[in-house]
Design a protein around this motif. Sequence first.
Motif, short mmCIF file in Angstrom:
data_model
loop_
_atom_site.label_atom_id
_atom_site.label_comp_id
_atom_site.label_asym_id
_atom_site.label_seq_id
_atom_site.Cartn_x
_atom_site.Cartn_y
_atom_site.Cartn_z
N HIS A 195 33.24 42.78 47.20
CA HIS A 195 32.65 42.87 46.35
C HIS A 195 31.58 44.00 46.50
O HIS A 195 31.28 44.86 45.22
N LYS A 196 31.44 44.98 46.86
CA LYS A 196 30.64 46.08 47.46
C LYS A 196 32.02 46.46 46.85
O LYS A 196 31.41 47.96 46.09
N ALA A 197 32.88 47.16 46.85
CA ALA A 197 34.57 47.70 46.19
C ALA A 197 34.18 47.45 44.92
O ALA A 197 34.97 48.50 44.15
N GLY A 198 33.78 46.38 44.18
CA GLY A 198 33.80 46.82 43.08
C GLY A 198 34.57 45.51 42.29
O GLY A 198 35.01 45.18 41.42
N TRP A 199 34.70 44.44 43.03
CA TRP A 199 36.25 43.92 42.58
C TRP A 199 36.06 41.87 42.86
O TRP A 199 34.90 41.97 43.88
N THR A 200 35.74 41.10 41.28
CA THR A 200 35.77 39.78 42.52
C THR A 200 37.86 39.01 43.20
O THR A 200 38.63 40.10 42.23
N ILE A 201 37.60 38.26 43.39
CA ILE A 201 38.60 37.51 43.69
C ILE A 201 39.75 37.46 42.38
O ILE A 201 40.97 38.09 42.31
N THR A 202 39.44 36.96 41.58
CA THR A 202 39.69 36.57 39.89
C THR A 202 40.12 38.07 39.45
O THR A 202 41.20 38.13 38.56
N ALA A 203 39.10 38.62 39.59
CA ALA A 203 39.59 40.00 39.18
C ALA A 203 40.55 40.59 40.10
O ALA A 203 41.06 41.59 38.63
N LEU A 204 40.50 41.00 40.56
CA LEU A 204 41.79 41.52 41.35
C LEU A 204 43.08 41.11 41.44
O LEU A 204 44.04 41.28 40.82
N GLY A 205 43.27 39.39 41.57
CA GLY A 205 44.74 38.85 41.17
C GLY A 205 44.96 38.92 39.21
O GLY A 205 45.59 39.47 39.20
N LYS A 206 43.48 39.31 38.32
CA LYS A 206 44.17 39.35 36.92
C LYS A 206 44.95 40.96 36.89
O LYS A 206 44.98 41.49 36.53
N ALA A 207 44.10 41.73 37.58
CA ALA A 207 44.66 43.10 38.05
C ALA A 207 46.31 43.52 38.22
O ALA A 207 46.95 44.40 37.66
N HIS A 208 46.40 42.41 39.25
CA HIS A 208 47.31 42.49 39.87
C HIS A 208 48.72 41.70 38.27
O HIS A 208 50.07 41.12 38.96
N GLY A 209 47.95 41.47 37.27
CA GLY A 209 48.75 40.56 36.58
C GLY A 209 49.20 39.03 36.99
O GLY A 209 49.85 38.44 36.56
N LEU A 210 48.02 38.27 37.56
CA LEU A 210 48.19 37.02 38.17
C LEU A 210 47.32 36.32 37.02
O LEU A 210 46.41 36.92 36.59
N SER A 211 47.54 35.02 37.14
CA SER A 211 46.79 34.44 36.10
C SER A 211 45.31 33.55 36.53
O SER A 211 44.64 33.45 35.40
N SER A 212 45.61 33.80 37.62
CA SER A 212 43.87 33.81 39.11
C SER A 212 43.69 34.16 39.67
O SER A 212 44.98 35.12 40.32
N GLY A 213 42.51 33.98 40.19
CA GLY A 213 42.40 34.30 41.56
C GLY A 213 43.30 33.49 42.74
O GLY A 213 42.88 33.60 44.55
N GLN A 214 43.45 32.41 42.52
CA GLN A 214 43.27 31.48 42.98
C GLN A 214 44.34 31.82 44.39
O GLN A 214 45.01 31.80 45.06
N THR A 215 45.64 32.90 44.08
CA THR A 215 47.35 32.88 44.42
C THR A 215 46.26 34.09 45.70
O THR A 215 46.48 33.12 46.67
N LEU A 216 45.53 34.99 45.10
CA LEU A 216 44.78 35.53 46.55
C LEU A 216 44.12 34.93 47.60
O LEU A 216 44.14 35.56 48.73
N SER A 217 43.48 33.85 46.68
CA SER A 217 42.15 34.05 47.85
C SER A 217 43.18 32.79 48.57
O SER A 217 42.60 32.64 49.48
N LYS A 218 44.36 32.50 49.59
CA LYS A 218 45.19 32.03 49.70
C LYS A 218 45.14 32.49 51.40
O LYS A 218 45.11 32.22 51.74
N ALA A 219 45.18 33.81 50.83
CA ALA A 219 45.26 34.89 51.63
C ALA A 219 43.95 35.12 53.13
O ALA A 219 44.00 35.52 53.43
N LEU A 220 42.70 34.12 52.18
CA LEU A 220 41.66 34.26 52.98
C LEU A 220 41.82 33.20 54.25
O LEU A 220 40.92 32.60 55.17
N SER A 221 43.07 31.92 53.44
CA SER A 221 42.96 30.76 55.17
C SER A 221 44.21 31.24 55.60
O SER A 221 44.22 29.97 56.71
N GLN A 222 44.81 31.27 54.96
CA GLN A 222 46.24 31.69 55.40
C GLN A 222 47.33 32.36 55.04
O GLN A 222 47.10 33.09 54.71
#
Length: 113
Positions: free
Chosen positions: A25-52
Amino acid sequence: MNNSSPKKAKAKNDWHPADVVAALHKAGWTITALGKAHGLSSGQTLSKALSQSYPVAEKRIADALGIHPMEIWPSRYFENGDVKPRGFRAIQFNRITLSVNGKDQAGNSHEAA
């Protein structure tokens, strides 16, 4: 009486998931926005990295923060920056690295007959 004992080297801990999200957030991103910037349909894929361990998602998050993934998740990387094996490969890796003189810990020989 001096109860001082030799201090152990402090192991680096992984960032708390909330700290990773806050840094994004400080860098100006959300998980969802970052996921979409990488061509993902949601941020759920990136959020997996937070726990595994999920090296591709970890790299994308760390790149957004301008750091190496090892700084965020030191438990998932070796000192040289390589990703530690996980799952079945980790079991194989540990068995190979823990074997001594051609024998595993159970005493079974791995030599060709």
